[in-house]
Enzyme design. Structure first.
Site, PDB file in Angstrom:
ATOM      1  N   TYR A   1       0.817  -1.223   0.052  1.00 25.29           N
ATOM      2  CA  TYR A   1       0.108  -0.096   0.006  1.00 25.29           C
ATOM      3  C   TYR A   1       0.772   1.167   0.155  1.00 25.29           C
ATOM      4  O   TYR A   1       0.205   2.243  -0.194  1.00 25.29           O
ATOM      5  CB  TYR A   1      -1.059   0.168   1.031  1.00 25.29           C
TER       6      TYR A   1
ATOM      7  N   PHE B   1      -9.833  -5.292  10.779  1.00 28.59           N
ATOM      8  CA  PHE B   1     -11.193  -5.265   9.850  1.00 28.59           C
ATOM      9  C   PHE B   1     -10.738  -5.404   8.356  1.00 28.59           C
ATOM     10  O   PHE B   1     -11.203  -5.607   7.495  1.00 28.59           O
ATOM     11  CB  PHE B   1     -11.869  -3.993  10.065  1.00 28.59           C
TER      12      PHE B   1
HETATM   13  C1  LIG Z   1      -1.685  -7.735  -3.350  1.00 32.35           C
HETATM   14  C2  LIG Z   1      -2.743  -7.959  -4.641  1.00 32.35           C
HETATM   15  C3  LIG Z   1      -4.172  -7.378  -4.176  1.00 32.35           C
HETATM   16  C4  LIG Z   1      -2.011  -7.086  -5.607  1.00 32.35           C
HETATM   17  O1  LIG Z   1      -3.148  -6.890  -6.767  1.00 32.35           O
HETATM   18  P1  LIG Z   1      -2.489  -6.628  -8.427  1.00 32.35           P
HETATM   19  O2  LIG Z   1      -3.449  -6.314  -9.246  1.00 32.35           O
HETATM   20  O3  LIG Z   1      -1.417  -7.573  -8.504  1.00 32.35           O
HETATM   21  O4  LIG Z   1      -1.642  -5.357  -8.106  1.00 32.35           O
HETATM   22  P2  LIG Z   1      -1.132  -4.364  -9.417  1.00 32.35           P
HETATM   23  O5  LIG Z   1      -0.940  -5.110 -10.449  1.00 32.35           O
HETATM   24  O6  LIG Z   1      -2.365  -3.218  -9.243  1.00 32.35           O
HETATM   25  O7  LIG Z   1       0.232  -4.050  -8.857  1.00 32.35           O
HETATM   26  C5  LIG Z   1       0.288  -2.468  -8.420  1.00 32.35           C
HETATM   27  C6  LIG Z   1       1.739  -2.316  -8.216  1.00 32.35           C
HETATM   28  O8  LIG Z   1       2.107  -3.007  -6.885  1.00 32.35           O
HETATM   29  C7  LIG Z   1       2.877  -3.918  -6.901  1.00 32.35           C
HETATM   30  N1  LIG Z   1       2.614  -5.015  -6.054  1.00 32.35           N
HETATM   31  C8  LIG Z   1       1.557  -5.394  -5.913  1.00 32.35           C
HETATM   32  N2  LIG Z   1       1.263  -6.340  -4.961  1.00 32.35           N
HETATM   33  C9  LIG Z   1       2.357  -6.503  -4.319  1.00 32.35           C
HETATM   34  C10 LIG Z   1       3.024  -7.192  -3.464  1.00 32.35           C
HETATM   35  N3  LIG Z   1       2.363  -8.245  -2.598  1.00 32.35           N
HETATM   36  N4  LIG Z   1       4.430  -7.311  -3.173  1.00 32.35           N
HETATM   37  C11 LIG Z   1       5.181  -6.207  -3.785  1.00 32.35           C
HETATM   38  N5  LIG Z   1       4.489  -5.359  -4.868  1.00 32.35           N
HETATM   39  C12 LIG Z   1       3.260  -5.449  -5.056  1.00 32.35           C
HETATM   40  C13 LIG Z   1       2.993  -4.225  -8.223  1.00 32.35           C
HETATM   41  O9  LIG Z   1       4.088  -4.887  -8.826  1.00 32.35           O
HETATM   42  C14 LIG Z   1       2.777  -3.104  -8.939  1.00 32.35           C
HETATM   43  O10 LIG Z   1       3.777  -2.377  -9.209  1.00 32.35           O
HETATM   44  P3  LIG Z   1       3.969  -0.914 -10.097  1.00 32.35           P
HETATM   45  O11 LIG Z   1       2.729   0.026  -9.656  1.00 32.35           O
HETATM   46  O12 LIG Z   1       5.263  -0.485  -9.819  1.00 32.35           O
HETATM   47  O13 LIG Z   1       3.788  -1.435 -11.434  1.00 32.35           O
HETATM   48  C15 LIG Z   1      -2.866  -9.260  -5.093  1.00 32.35           C
HETATM   49  O14 LIG Z   1      -1.556  -9.768  -5.207  1.00 32.35           O
HETATM   50  C16 LIG Z   1      -3.600 -10.094  -3.899  1.00 32.35           C
HETATM   51  O15 LIG Z   1      -4.668 -10.253  -3.950  1.00 32.35           O
HETATM   52  N6  LIG Z   1      -2.877 -10.854  -2.849  1.00 32.35           N
HETATM   53  C17 LIG Z   1      -3.364 -11.684  -2.088  1.00 32.35           C
HETATM   54  C18 LIG Z   1      -4.351 -10.970  -1.152  1.00 32.35           C
HETATM   55  C19 LIG Z   1      -3.681  -9.741  -0.294  1.00 32.35           C
HETATM   56  O16 LIG Z   1      -2.634  -9.786  -0.001  1.00 32.35           O
HETATM   57  N7  LIG Z   1      -4.738  -8.733  -0.403  1.00 32.35           N
HETATM   58  C20 LIG Z   1      -4.554  -7.594   0.380  1.00 32.35           C
HETATM   59  C21 LIG Z   1      -5.147  -7.471   1.736  1.00 32.35           C
HETATM   60  S1  LIG Z   1      -4.481  -6.352   2.957  1.00 32.35           S
END
Ligand SMILES: CC(C)(COP(=O)(O)OP(=O)(O)OC[C@H]1O[C@@H](n2cnc3c(N)ncnc32)[C@H](O)[C@@H]1OP(=O)(O)O)[C@@H](O)C(=O)NCCC(=O)NCCS
Length: 395
Positions: free
Chosen positions: A113, A395
């Protein structure tokens, strides 16, 4: 309802479910307004979801409407294509339109984030205390009367205690009756994870409830000796005496070898109440992550501890409306053309906002630049709080 169910399917996936657990979904739907949920669609399938609880968040010296970000996930088949980024865009724009000047969350991974402007805003500790090493540094005078209360009768007793504590503790949010019933006092099987039933103890003193504890007993024996734990879900008191007494109650339950608790604030009274603080085996981790959606409104909603002001130059790529120089102090928060005392990214403001991290810390980590000697100290004097931020619930 079908769209909402689809939108929470991605987060359910990571908890190991192809379709949401009906009871879990029904409880969520009672507290998460549908219009506060975004989903990303591939054809008729939701491949990503993100929600925001409409919270009232306590900040130093006040309360502010805030988005409690939740159920964020993107299916593994669609990750790293910008789905999260587009949902964060839509969500923060919606917060701004709704007049929510702050968004905040618990992060499953620290790396997710920051790029969207969230800064680490509080630390939290987890403890695992052996009951036979849990003596207080000095014997406590008996205080009040503790009684065990059925969950069905608990709300009217515990909610006022929560509210009194929440009103003065940065990081806590106001709970509605629906929240108590759907979440905090609910004990469905799927939440027990093999543990005992949710128990409620209420401490009354002076004719009213002053502290309570929600906890589970997880019994275990090895060769006849107790090895089980009492897992504290949530415990608090509205005075130091009440807090000391409700914890003594928890530490003294028979048949228990360990008392475990997590999500405690770093300044929890137990650290100085127990005779052997090392035995708490305290473990520190990141707590809340805060994003100032509207820097001016968010900073104006909190109080400042000293007179004077500091000019902060804020960089904010994701929400450019926040960029620029802000004069911050008890006389108001406004845009200014005066030279900056400090300059930082909006994430650093998120770190300092609730008082959980200091400007001095941010300076030592090179997260803020100081243009005038003493500006960091001045900012710390302004932002100083008496109570570390605390949110007792994920949450
Ligand atoms: C974390 C998650 C939501 C990321 O979704 P995503 O659609 O792959 O993210 P995006 O493609 O929009 O990525 C945006 C940026 O964040 C980075 N990023 C996203 N998740 C990341 C992670 N876990 N670790 C490192 N970098 C990450 C991407 O590389 C990308 O980088 P950039 O802006 O430099 O190109 C997804 O991997 C997921 O659902 N993970 C498991 C559930 C989870 O952890 N949810 C969060 C709950 S708090």
């Amino acid at each position: 309802m079908d769209e909402l169910r689809a939108a929470v399917t991605p987060i359910g996936y990571y908890f190991g479910r192809a379709t949401p657990n009906e009871d879990q979904f029904e409880r969520l739907a009672r507290v998460l307004p549908m219009e506060r949920v975004h989903a990303a669609w591939d054809g008729s399938r939701a491949v990503g979801g993100a929600g925001a609880f409409p919270f009232t968040l306590t900040v130093p010296g006040g309360r502010v409407r805030a988005a409690g970000v939740t159920v964020v996930a993107v299916l593994p088949s669609h990750r790293r294509r910008g789905v999260l980024r587009s949902m964060m865009r839509a969500q923060l724009d919606a917060c701004r339109e709704n007049g929510e000047s702050v968004a905040y969350l618990w992060a499953t991974e620290d790396t997710i984030y920051g790029r969207f402007g969230y800064g680490l805003a509080s630390l939290t500790i987890e403890i695992d205390l052996a009951r036979d090493r849990s003596a207080y540094y000095a014997p406590a005078e008996p205080f009040g009367q503790t009684r065990l209360v059925p969950l069905a009768e608990a709300e009217s007793l515990v909610a006022p205690v929560w509210e009194r504590v929440a009103a003065v503790t940065p990081g806590m949010f106001a709970r509605t009756s629906t929240w108590w019933q759907a979440r905090a006092l609910a004990d469905p099987d799927w939440r027990r994870r093999g543990g005992g039933e949710l128990q409620c103890a209420v401490l009354e003193a002076g004719g009213r409830p002053t502290a309570y504890a929600l906890y589970r007993l997880n019994l275990a024996f090895d060769r006849g000796m107790q090895t089980g734990s009492l897992d504290v879900v949530e415990a608090m008191g509205d005075s130091p005496e009440a807090t000391r007494a409700i914890w003594r109650f928890l530490l003294d339950v028979d048949w228990i070898a360990h008392i475990k608790a997590w999500l405690l604030p770093v300044d929890h009274p137990l650290l100085l109440l127990v005779a052997e603080p090392r035995r708490l085996r305290a473990n520190v981790r990141d707590g809340l992550w805060v994003r100032l959606v509207d820097v001016g409104a968010a900073l104006a909603a909190r109080s400042y501890a000293t007179p004077g002001s500091v000019v902060i130059e804020v960089a904010d790529e994701f929400c450019p409306w926040n960029q620029g120089r802000w004069r911050v102090g008890p006389d108001g928060v406004e845009r200014t053309n005066h030279p900056a005392d400090l300059s930082c990214d909006v994430t650093a403001l998120g770190c300092a906002y609730l008082g959980g991290l200091t400007w001095a810390q941010l300076g030592r980590s090179l997260r803020v630049a100081e243009f005038r000697p003493g500006a960091l100290s001045r900012a710390d004097a302004l932002f100083r709080v008496d109570t570390a931020p605390w949110c007792p619930e994920i949450f």
